[in-house]
Design an enzyme around this catalytic site. Sequence first.
Site, PDB file in Angstrom:
ATOM      1  N   VAL A  54      -7.245   3.657   1.589  1.00 50.55           N
ATOM      2  CA  VAL A  54      -7.282   2.314   1.009  1.00 50.55           C
ATOM      3  C   VAL A  54      -7.921   1.390   2.040  1.00 50.55           C
ATOM      4  O   VAL A  54      -7.438   1.270   3.162  1.00 50.55           O
ATOM      5  CB  VAL A  54      -5.868   1.815   0.624  1.00 50.55           C
ATOM      6  CG1 VAL A  54      -5.932   0.386   0.110  1.00 50.55           C
ATOM      7  CG2 VAL A  54      -5.257   2.732  -0.432  1.00 50.55           C
ATOM      8  N   ALA A  99      -7.155  -0.959   7.001  1.00 52.84           N
ATOM      9  CA  ALA A  99      -7.233   0.189   6.085  1.00 52.84           C
ATOM     10  C   ALA A  99      -6.065   1.123   6.398  1.00 52.84           C
ATOM     11  O   ALA A  99      -5.385   0.952   7.414  1.00 52.84           O
ATOM     12  CB  ALA A  99      -8.551   0.935   6.275  1.00 52.84           C
ATOM     13  N   LYS A 100      -5.795   2.062   5.545  1.00 43.93           N
ATOM     14  CA  LYS A 100      -4.775   3.082   5.816  1.00 43.93           C
ATOM     15  C   LYS A 100      -4.999   4.232   4.852  1.00 43.93           C
ATOM     16  O   LYS A 100      -5.604   4.034   3.789  1.00 43.93           O
ATOM     17  CB  LYS A 100      -3.382   2.492   5.576  1.00 43.93           C
ATOM     18  CG  LYS A 100      -2.278   3.198   6.307  1.00 43.93           C
ATOM     19  CD  LYS A 100      -2.201   2.747   7.753  1.00 43.93           C
ATOM     20  CE  LYS A 100      -1.012   3.314   8.466  1.00 43.93           C
ATOM     21  NZ  LYS A 100      -0.777   2.620   9.736  1.00 43.93           N
ATOM     22  N   GLY A 101      -4.516   5.398   5.197  1.00 47.08           N
ATOM     23  CA  GLY A 101      -4.690   6.521   4.280  1.00 47.08           C
ATOM     24  C   GLY A 101      -3.957   7.737   4.749  1.00 47.08           C
ATOM     25  O   GLY A 101      -3.079   7.657   5.620  1.00 47.08           O
TER      26      GLY A 101
END
Length: 416
Positions: A54, A99-101
């Site tokens: 994301v 962001a992160k994922g």
Amino acid sequence: MLEESHYYINKAAKILELTEKVKNLLITPKRVVKVEIVSEGDNGEILHHLGFRVQHDDSRGPMKGGLRYHPSVNEEEATALANLMTWKTSIVNIPYGGAKGGINCDPHNLSERELHDITRSFVTEIKEVIGPKIDIPAPDVNTNAKIMGWIMDEYSKYYGFSPGVVTGKPLHLFGSEGREEATGRGVLYALDITLNDKKTAWEGLTVAIQGFGNVGSFAARLMMEKGAKIVAVGDKDGGVENPDGLNIYDLIKWTKDHRTVKGFPGGNDMKSDLVLTWDCDVLIPAALGDVITKDNANDIQAKIIVEAANGPTTPEADEILNKKGVLIIPDILANSGGVTVSYFEWAQNIQQFRWELEKVNAELLKTIQRAYEDVKEIANKNNADMRTAAFILGIGRVAKATISRTYRVNPKFDIY
Ligand code: NAD
């Protein structure tokens, strides 16, 4: 988790007088990527996972945030954490967005060969949307320097030598001095600055820590070296306490051999969750989210909480603690040391230059000191707690950048 981060965002947005439209624009992620990862298991069976990335906001620079390998990884969690990354990078004023994922796998049930293949397949699927100027992943829960090295190698196969595509790499693969301990060191600096501000000494200060992994163990060691007594430590399998202070060097050795603090001969065993309400001056949650709730907030004895973990305090607990006069140094400020030194690593990669450890630590201290002062100033000006002030600063800077990039007119915010 998403609901909770929206609660804090709404509180700050109200003070900033953001319109509903601007607020929605700030909350909505820029891009949500979901990919299928198919690989072959050691036994010849098909392994099937989902990978997420994301990308929340890039108005202040390329997006930045960790990759988590855990069965619970999903779009909602990644979205909430990506949001937090945007505000965190803004608060410490480094030129990044958030962001992160991650992948919904359980690395404890995968061999290293399987983990390696899954990681490389994930990079193949997302390679077009990451990059040193687009989105730079980093380690998070259950990912480490070795995995970051694989990501760099896989991406470089497509785009040429690209160490700046990922941070938290091993030192021998363009990682940075000081990166491994950066989050724990940042927690130490955040508390040190707070104590200076409150004219409180380290000597004899009692500290309880939940979590003794990367962040908790480095923070504990550095705080003991400052003169604090670490009186209680808990992990997922148990806890240990000693009113005279645990010897953290010995405890680190013990956990290397036993994988838990439980049974450590230099203290007495205790129930792990009692750490949160232990008799101490400072509480450091350094494990999971949502551990300080309306059910235990009233029993917390610490006068200062430094949030090393992401999202350890629920909004209801936050209100109870604020009313009780407990000073909370919020996660988006307190655990920003990791992303800050990731930024230094990326800067070194781009310059093809190496910094000494002393320079990394000195720049980290400067960054956290400045962020603390900025947050404190906003807290004083708005009669707000440190968390609300941190969100005001983080969101305010992003809103200003977003509006400046979108409109011809100047944004009306003038304090950030
Ligand atoms: P880690 O996996 O190295 O350590 C986690 C620790 O928490 C372990 O000691 C584990 O036993 C303990 N734990 C797990 N479940 C528990 C439970 N139910 N009760 C008590 N203890 C429990 O993880 P880490 O890298 O140290 O991260 C800790 C926290 O800090 C996470 O919330 C993470 O998101 C946050 N954080 C980490 C970094 C970083 O650079 N590593 C940066 C920012 C934020």
